[in-house]
Design a protein around this motif. Structure first.
Motif, PDB file in Angstrom:
ATOM      1  N   UNK A 121      30.048  61.349  48.996  1.00  0.00           N
ATOM      2  CA  UNK A 121      31.484  61.532  48.883  1.00  0.00           C
ATOM      3  C   UNK A 121      32.048  60.734  47.704  1.00  0.00           C
ATOM      4  N   UNK A 122      33.154  61.215  47.169  1.00  0.00           N
ATOM      5  CA  UNK A 122      33.973  60.452  46.238  1.00  0.00           C
ATOM      6  C   UNK A 122      35.287  60.159  46.949  1.00  0.00           C
ATOM      7  N   UNK A 123      35.568  58.872  47.158  1.00  0.00           N
ATOM      8  CA  UNK A 123      36.753  58.444  47.900  1.00  0.00           C
ATOM      9  C   UNK A 123      37.783  57.808  46.968  1.00  0.00           C
ATOM     10  N   UNK A 124      39.049  58.078  47.238  1.00  0.00           N
ATOM     11  CA  UNK A 124      40.153  57.435  46.521  1.00  0.00           C
ATOM     12  C   UNK A 124      41.036  56.728  47.539  1.00  0.00           C
ATOM     13  N   UNK A 125      41.427  55.491  47.238  1.00  0.00           N
ATOM     14  CA  UNK A 125      42.184  54.661  48.176  1.00  0.00           C
ATOM     15  C   UNK A 125      43.478  54.169  47.538  1.00  0.00           C
ATOM     16  N   UNK A 126      44.456  53.956  48.397  1.00  0.00           N
ATOM     17  CA  UNK A 126      45.663  53.218  48.020  1.00  0.00           C
ATOM     18  C   UNK A 126      45.739  51.994  48.921  1.00  0.00           C
ATOM     19  N   UNK A 127      45.676  50.808  48.319  1.00  0.00           N
ATOM     20  CA  UNK A 127      45.701  49.550  49.064  1.00  0.00           C
ATOM     21  C   UNK A 127      47.094  48.927  49.021  1.00  0.00           C
ATOM     22  N   UNK A 128      47.498  48.386  50.144  1.00  0.00           N
ATOM     23  CA  UNK A 128      48.679  47.538  50.201  1.00  0.00           C
ATOM     24  C   UNK A 128      48.203  46.101  50.369  1.00  0.00           C
ATOM     25  N   UNK A 129      49.030  45.144  49.982  1.00  0.00           N
ATOM     26  CA  UNK A 129      48.616  43.747  50.072  1.00  0.00           C
ATOM     27  C   UNK A 129      49.742  42.911  50.663  1.00  0.00           C
ATOM     28  N   UNK A 130      49.398  42.159  51.690  1.00  0.00           N
ATOM     29  CA  UNK A 130      50.332  41.179  52.248  1.00  0.00           C
ATOM     30  C   UNK A 130      49.528  39.928  52.545  1.00  0.00           C
ATOM     31  N   UNK A 131      49.648  38.933  51.695  1.00  0.00           N
ATOM     32  CA  UNK A 131      48.818  37.737  51.777  1.00  0.00           C
ATOM     33  C   UNK A 131      47.344  38.152  51.747  1.00  0.00           C
ATOM     34  N   UNK A 132      46.583  37.795  52.788  1.00  0.00           N
ATOM     35  CA  UNK A 132      45.158  38.131  52.809  1.00  0.00           C
ATOM     36  C   UNK A 132      44.875  39.492  53.441  1.00  0.00           C
ATOM     37  N   UNK A 133      45.880  40.123  54.023  1.00  0.00           N
ATOM     38  CA  UNK A 133      45.706  41.410  54.688  1.00  0.00           C
ATOM     39  C   UNK A 133      45.882  42.546  53.679  1.00  0.00           C
ATOM     40  N   UNK A 134      45.002  43.565  53.792  1.00  0.00           N
ATOM     41  CA  UNK A 134      45.028  44.682  52.844  1.00  0.00           C
ATOM     42  C   UNK A 134      44.891  46.015  53.588  1.00  0.00           C
TER      43      UNK A 134
END
Length: 223
Positions: A121-134
């Protein structure tokens, strides 16, 4: 006149304070953007394959419905984290399920064999960041080699065949940054393929269905 000026200064101050707060929030978000770079990931977990009808490829109806035991999933990926919240990766994964039983017209009989799926598979992600949580959301497209290995029952012809099919998956979960380079992840996946086609040992051509709900744990290391 002085009273009007005082009112104007109060209005300006009320507007300027939230604007400054928004600017601070934007600056905070910018400092939390992940450093770009190559990463590797490994994961494993449980895969729950939905029931699969064994349909005749030619008109003729359904021979039976395969019911699967809880399966396993493990794999790895190599990807690239951009400076913005996006990343992309190539993933190789293996899924395996034992066939527990077959149901047809209200009759349930034991079944043997197993199903294995090897996907690229080829995966694309959108990450959010709040301190150490993603937290993250993603989608993957690719191909899968679906194999029915010695699938037998009293209601269906013996099948020992494989087929290459289109695959897609939806991904959601959360990461926790253990160190600046290592992130632990927990997630959910909905994996599915186009209907695979198999030729039974007696020459009958049948189709199946692959849809699985999956829960995984993993680690990601960024270089």
């Amino acid at each position: 006149m002085q009273h009007k000026k005082a009112v104007l200064w109060m209005v300006f101050g009320a507007l300027a304070c939230p604007a400054a707060g928004w600017s601070d929030q934007a600056a905070l978000f910018e400092t939390q953007l992940t450093e770009p770079g190559v990463y590797v990931a490994a994961f494993g977990g449980m895969s729950f394959q939905s029931d699969s009808n064994v349909n005749l490829d030619a008109p003729g109806g359904t021979l039976g419905t395969l019911k699967f035991d809880t399966g396993s999933l493990f794999g790895g990926a190599v990807g690239y984290q951009f400076e913005n919240p996006f990343r992309i990766e190539a993933e190789l994964a293996h899924r395996g399920y034992d066939v527990g039983r077959v149901k047809s017209a209200g009759t349930v009989v034991p079944a043997g064999g197993d199903v294995s799926i090897l996907s690229l598979m080829v995966n694309a992600y959108h990450d959010l960041t709040y301190d150490q949580w993603k937290p993250y959301l993603g989608i993957g497209l690719g191909v899968a080699d679906v194999a029915w290995n010695d699938v037998t029952s009293a209601l269906t012809p013996p099948i020992d065949h494989s087929d290459y099919v289109f695959a897609v998956q939806l991904l959601a979960g959360v990461g926790y940054e253990l160190t600046p380079l290592i992130t632990a992840t927990a997630g959910y996946r909905l994996f599915g393929t186009s209907d695979p086609k198999f030729t039974a040992r007696n020459g009958t051509v049948v189709t199946g269905k692959i849809i699985a709900s999956e829960f995984i744990l993993g680690l990601r290391y960024r270089f």
